[in-house]
Design a protein around this motif. Sequence first.
Motif, PDB file in Angstrom:
ATOM      1  N   UNK A  97      60.388 128.065 -54.454  1.00 39.12           N
ATOM      2  CA  UNK A  97      60.494 126.644 -54.523  1.00 39.12           C
ATOM      3  C   UNK A  97      61.750 126.373 -54.950  1.00 39.12           C
ATOM      4  N   UNK A  98      62.158 126.985 -56.165  1.00 35.44           N
ATOM      5  CA  UNK A  98      63.527 126.508 -56.786  1.00 35.44           C
ATOM      6  C   UNK A  98      64.542 126.779 -55.771  1.00 35.44           C
ATOM      7  N   UNK A  99      64.391 127.831 -54.848  1.00 40.11           N
ATOM      8  CA  UNK A  99      65.534 128.501 -54.097  1.00 40.11           C
ATOM      9  C   UNK A  99      65.844 127.585 -52.898  1.00 40.11           C
ATOM     10  N   UNK A 100      64.753 127.314 -52.311  1.00 34.91           N
ATOM     11  CA  UNK A 100      64.863 126.598 -50.965  1.00 34.91           C
ATOM     12  C   UNK A 100      65.425 125.275 -51.123  1.00 34.91           C
ATOM     13  N   UNK A 101      66.237 124.852 -50.096  1.00 36.97           N
ATOM     14  CA  UNK A 101      66.765 123.566 -50.008  1.00 36.97           C
ATOM     15  C   UNK A 101      67.155 123.285 -48.693  1.00 36.97           C
ATOM     16  N   UNK A 102      67.431 121.947 -48.155  1.00 35.29           N
ATOM     17  CA  UNK A 102      67.732 121.587 -47.105  1.00 35.29           C
ATOM     18  C   UNK A 102      69.324 121.396 -46.999  1.00 35.29           C
ATOM     19  N   UNK A 103      69.998 121.695 -47.733  1.00 41.62           N
ATOM     20  CA  UNK A 103      71.410 121.410 -47.762  1.00 41.62           C
ATOM     21  C   UNK A 103      71.908 122.657 -46.668  1.00 41.62           C
ATOM     22  N   UNK A 104      73.094 122.382 -45.922  1.00 47.14           N
ATOM     23  CA  UNK A 104      73.712 123.378 -45.319  1.00 47.14           C
ATOM     24  C   UNK A 104      74.594 124.348 -46.034  1.00 47.14           C
ATOM     25  N   UNK A 105      74.288 125.928 -45.741  1.00 45.48           N
ATOM     26  CA  UNK A 105      75.041 126.622 -46.517  1.00 45.48           C
ATOM     27  C   UNK A 105      76.464 126.433 -46.403  1.00 45.48           C
ATOM     28  N   UNK A 106      77.016 126.741 -47.527  1.00 43.67           N
ATOM     29  CA  UNK A 106      78.587 126.608 -47.952  1.00 43.67           C
ATOM     30  C   UNK A 106      79.368 127.348 -47.040  1.00 43.67           C
ATOM     31  N   UNK A 107      80.495 126.746 -46.385  1.00 46.92           N
ATOM     32  CA  UNK A 107      81.293 127.517 -45.550  1.00 46.92           C
ATOM     33  C   UNK A 107      82.394 128.439 -46.417  1.00 46.92           C
ATOM     34  N   UNK A 108      82.747 127.943 -47.410  1.00 47.20           N
ATOM     35  CA  UNK A 108      83.627 128.541 -48.374  1.00 47.20           C
ATOM     36  C   UNK A 108      82.972 128.885 -49.747  1.00 47.20           C
ATOM     37  N   UNK A 109      83.132 130.299 -50.197  1.00 46.20           N
ATOM     38  CA  UNK A 109      82.409 130.688 -51.296  1.00 46.20           C
ATOM     39  C   UNK A 109      82.826 130.429 -52.684  1.00 46.20           C
ATOM     40  N   UNK A 110      84.272 130.130 -52.470  1.00 48.18           N
ATOM     41  CA  UNK A 110      85.055 129.640 -53.675  1.00 48.18           C
ATOM     42  C   UNK A 110      85.386 127.995 -53.965  1.00 48.18           C
ATOM     43  N   UNK A 111      85.367 127.568 -54.972  1.00 45.87           N
ATOM     44  CA  UNK A 111      86.170 126.204 -55.092  1.00 45.87           C
ATOM     45  C   UNK A 111      87.657 126.197 -54.739  1.00 45.87           C
ATOM     46  N   UNK A 112      88.136 125.892 -53.730  1.00 45.90           N
ATOM     47  CA  UNK A 112      89.582 126.092 -53.524  1.00 45.90           C
ATOM     48  C   UNK A 112      90.216 124.665 -54.272  1.00 45.90           C
ATOM     49  N   UNK A 113      91.501 125.271 -54.535  1.00 45.01           N
ATOM     50  CA  UNK A 113      92.247 124.074 -55.433  1.00 45.01           C
ATOM     51  C   UNK A 113      92.685 122.896 -54.517  1.00 45.01           C
ATOM     52  N   UNK A 114      92.883 123.390 -53.043  1.00 43.21           N
ATOM     53  CA  UNK A 114      92.734 122.138 -52.174  1.00 43.21           C
ATOM     54  C   UNK A 114      92.482 122.762 -50.744  1.00 43.21           C
ATOM     55  N   UNK A 115      92.029 121.882 -49.769  1.00 42.16           N
ATOM     56  CA  UNK A 115      91.616 122.182 -48.541  1.00 42.16           C
ATOM     57  C   UNK A 115      92.763 122.665 -47.996  1.00 42.16           C
ATOM     58  N   UNK A 116      92.632 123.771 -47.028  1.00 35.26           N
ATOM     59  CA  UNK A 116      93.788 124.213 -46.207  1.00 35.26           C
ATOM     60  C   UNK A 116      93.732 124.223 -44.757  1.00 35.26           C
ATOM     61  N   UNK A 117      94.288 124.990 -43.886  1.00 37.82           N
ATOM     62  CA  UNK A 117      94.389 125.146 -42.497  1.00 37.82           C
ATOM     63  C   UNK A 117      92.764 125.491 -41.989  1.00 37.82           C
ATOM     64  N   UNK A 118      92.485 126.334 -42.730  1.00 36.87           N
ATOM     65  CA  UNK A 118      91.105 127.014 -42.234  1.00 36.87           C
ATOM     66  C   UNK A 118      89.960 125.965 -42.389  1.00 36.87           C
ATOM     67  N   UNK A 119      90.153 125.319 -43.547  1.00 36.06           N
ATOM     68  CA  UNK A 119      88.901 124.056 -43.509  1.00 36.06           C
ATOM     69  C   UNK A 119      89.216 122.910 -42.918  1.00 36.06           C
ATOM     70  N   UNK A 120      90.343 122.708 -42.787  1.00 31.97           N
ATOM     71  CA  UNK A 120      90.874 121.236 -41.848  1.00 31.97           C
ATOM     72  C   UNK A 120      90.160 121.920 -40.503  1.00 31.97           C
ATOM     73  N   UNK A 121      90.388 122.968 -39.968  1.00 36.04           N
ATOM     74  CA  UNK A 121      89.934 123.464 -38.504  1.00 36.04           C
ATOM     75  C   UNK A 121      88.547 123.568 -38.373  1.00 36.04           C
ATOM     76  N   UNK A 122      87.786 124.083 -39.425  1.00 32.07           N
ATOM     77  CA  UNK A 122      86.307 124.332 -39.607  1.00 32.07           C
ATOM     78  C   UNK A 122      85.821 122.697 -39.374  1.00 32.07           C
ATOM     79  N   UNK A 123      86.206 121.749 -40.115  1.00 31.13           N
ATOM     80  CA  UNK A 123      85.530 120.550 -40.085  1.00 31.13           C
ATOM     81  C   UNK A 123      86.053 119.669 -38.684  1.00 31.13           C
TER      82      UNK A 123
END
Length: 607
Positions: A424-450
């Motif tokens: 129950x603690x584990x399950x969520x309705x949120x989408x899985x993260x695309x990026x595994x890290x906290x980027x300092x700023x979005x880049x071309x990969x994240x912009x294109x993914x969106x």
Amino acid sequence: MEIQNPTKNNQKQKILIEIAWETCNQVGGIYTVIRTKVPSMVEKWGNNYFLIGPYFPQTASAEFEPIHDLDDSVLGKTIQKLRSMGLGVHYGYWLVTGKPRIVLFDFWSLYDKVNELKAGLWERHKISTLNVEEIVNQTIAFGEMIRLFLTELGKDQGGKNDFVAHFHEWMAATAIPDLKQDGVKISTVFTTHATMLGRYLAGNVPDFYDKLHTFNWQNEARHYGIEAQVTIERLAAQLSNVMTTVSDVTARECEFLLGKVPDLILPNGLNITRFSAMHEHQNLHSRYKEQINEFVMGHFFQSQPFNLDKTLYFFTSGRYEFSNKGYDLTLEALSRLNAKMKDAKIDKTVVMFFITKQPYHSIDPAVLHSRAVMDEIRQTCKSIEEQVGEKLFHASASTTDLQLPDLNNFVDEYWRLRLRRTIQTWKTNQRPKVVTHLLKQDDGIMDYVKKANLMNNPDDRVKIVYHPDFVVSTNPLFGLDYGQFVRGCNLGVFPSYYEPWGYTPLECIARGVPTITSDLSGFGDYMMQIMRDYEQWGVSVVNRKTQNFHQAAEQLSDMLLKFVKQTQRERITQRNRVESISDTFDWSNLRAYYDTSHDLALKRRKP
């Protein structure tokens, strides 16, 4: 060990010295070229093979073993001479396979003279070094130590031995113009692995290859602030005895940007490890895929469980150059693949990994937490498994009923509650993260993914995992080193726009993994030259020479869809075929290209 004495007819011995900024100093792909080639070079040259590189204490402490007795080396007197001049010269073994002898120069011992050296380069060769990056100053100091060393070596040993100095890239090549001007008794080979200007232009000028003949090299170099680097590169190419590059693709750049058609092409190789048992590489694939499964479950199954038996792992990796490495094309093709799989109602999932290095703060705590809670679920299940197993054994041994008992009766209330609460603690309705890290700023990969809405939506057949760091065995997300991660994947995707060679698809072949490359990468171009039916052997080549971006993206999406539709048996057969051609790229077969360049350099220097 002493080098062998000259033969009775006083024939000179041939001695090879390879020089690179990345010798015993891992920065990029050239380190892989030099390091993996060493065993093959030692096999041919024995104790007449040496390397030169810069001395960095941190890397040297792990990869360098000093030799204190210089009497047994042909380089001994020259090393002592430079040390007597107050210069930092380290001599020893490079602790890689083949254990070659290596000379490391502490260029900081000469660094106080760097302005004087820069003035000399301008006076003698018109190399402008005003306001250059710090790395240029370091390479100039390094180059001066190389010049002093080879000049002394030529004076001391040039009458007894024939020396070939093989320089890799501009960062090791500032000495070449002076060696030529001073008539030093050293034959020189220069290899550019990627032209400095080409890398900048390809990433910024549309239709770069079509416009190659139109560029004014000096104007462009000044525009990008790299005039010193490009001038050094041009002079090295034009003044060395033999100029080489790694592919026909890059040879065209050399002609127009360096003013020199390469004398030879030196394709890159690897040390290929073949297994005596044919099935062993399949076993390794299965083992490492299981570890990738662990990550995927922890990352996606919180909200989007899917059938791992019907899941394929694709990946791309390399330096972060969004367009040059074809990340943009890959994302566009994945978007199209996602739509095609939905339309065709294909009951499979593709997880695409982007592995590259980008600035980040930390691993995303939510990603780590999900993995940690999943591990807790696993531990709880193991405890329940042990409890059920023991009670089932006792019940089975003591009963006369031949039916399987209700296993629920064997689980304590504590473990039932603990499992329920953890899930129950584990399950969520949120989408899985695309990026595994906290980027300092979005880049071309994240912009294109969106933009393409490849955001790991519940109905997406193509899922994205962007991992902006190297994959190493200490990584808490995978627990695999890069080679193991590659083996665990099903397909490598590298449709580069600018790729002088391309080690990443070659590393796939070496590990029995099918790969996609492009005809603008040196590797892809080479495959098309040596193998007509390369697709039958698990290598697909995207046409980027004559197709525009959208045509190439459509072709790539079709290649990916064709792979998705393969049966498991077809994929196993393809992995076997890929693994069977890997020997083609072993250095024992490709060293001959280097041998030819060294022989040609010796021949050209002789009067």
